[in-house]
Motif scaffolding. Sequence first.
Motif, mmCIF file in Angstrom:
data_model
loop_
_atom_site.group_PDB
_atom_site.id
_atom_site.type_symbol
_atom_site.label_atom_id
_atom_site.label_comp_id
_atom_site.label_asym_id
_atom_site.label_seq_id
_atom_site.Cartn_x
_atom_site.Cartn_y
_atom_site.Cartn_z
ATOM 1 N N GLU A 5 8.724 0.535 -37.729
ATOM 2 C CA GLU A 5 7.638 0.625 -38.708
ATOM 3 C C GLU A 5 7.901 -0.295 -39.892
ATOM 4 O O GLU A 5 6.995 -0.984 -40.376
ATOM 5 C CB GLU A 5 7.453 2.071 -39.178
ATOM 6 N N LYS A 23 8.454 8.733 -42.436
ATOM 7 C CA LYS A 23 7.594 9.686 -41.732
ATOM 8 C C LYS A 23 7.462 9.298 -40.260
ATOM 9 O O LYS A 23 7.473 10.161 -39.387
ATOM 10 C CB LYS A 23 6.220 9.760 -42.384
ATOM 11 N N VAL A 24 7.380 8.012 -39.986
ATOM 12 C CA VAL A 24 7.301 7.557 -38.591
ATOM 13 C C VAL A 24 8.575 7.958 -37.848
ATOM 14 O O VAL A 24 8.515 8.426 -36.712
ATOM 15 C CB VAL A 24 7.046 6.034 -38.520
ATOM 16 N N ALA A 73 12.571 4.169 -34.557
ATOM 17 C CA ALA A 73 11.142 4.293 -34.870
ATOM 18 C C ALA A 73 10.873 3.901 -36.323
ATOM 19 O O ALA A 73 9.908 3.183 -36.613
ATOM 20 C CB ALA A 73 10.664 5.711 -34.599
ATOM 21 N N ASP A 97 8.546 11.746 -37.294
ATOM 22 C CA ASP A 97 7.564 12.155 -36.293
ATOM 23 C C ASP A 97 8.111 12.100 -34.856
ATOM 24 O O ASP A 97 7.591 12.782 -33.985
ATOM 25 C CB ASP A 97 6.285 11.337 -36.415
#
Length: 187
Positions: free
Chosen positions: A71, A176-177, A67, A180
């Motif tokens: 990003e 952060k992605v 992930a 998450d």
Amino acid sequence: MRSIVSMTLAACAIVVVNSPTLAQTPAPAPATPPAQPSAGGTPDAMPFDIPYGVSIGLDRAKQVLAAAEAEAKKRNWKMNIAVVDTNGELVHFARMEGAQIASGPISIGKARTAARFRRESRAFYNAYETGHGYVATLDPTLVASPGGFPLVEGGKVIGAVGCSGGTGDQDAAVCKVGADVVNSATH
């Protein structure tokens, strides 16, 4: 002639002795030392009191890293991405094509910091920026830079993800992605 020389020398001596550059002036009073920055006060509850859980496994670490990498690719940022367990030990790592080589260990350090201290590595950056130099004494492996996020599943820290290669804010946006993937599944 002697009297002219003697008078000239006497006049020069008087001028030199009375000169403000050579006159002794009292030493200035010592400046008041600046007040030390606040240590944060005494909160009622323990900050960052998130219990540790079972460490993240390789399959979940691959999801987090994928992930974050997606990003970074979307933004065309070349990153080093690390996922660590609760002890801060490396579980999974990737250096994207062309990413800065020096940022590999930094990404691991950011993740280690986030896992061991159960908070974003940005918290230590913010402490340094506000004059709290004591942060440097906490742990020789601490990285006080944005881009490290704890991974919290079921209310427990299972590891952390760290990114490095861009600015601190770029690193944090990518990480952060990745975080998450785990953190949003528990909220």
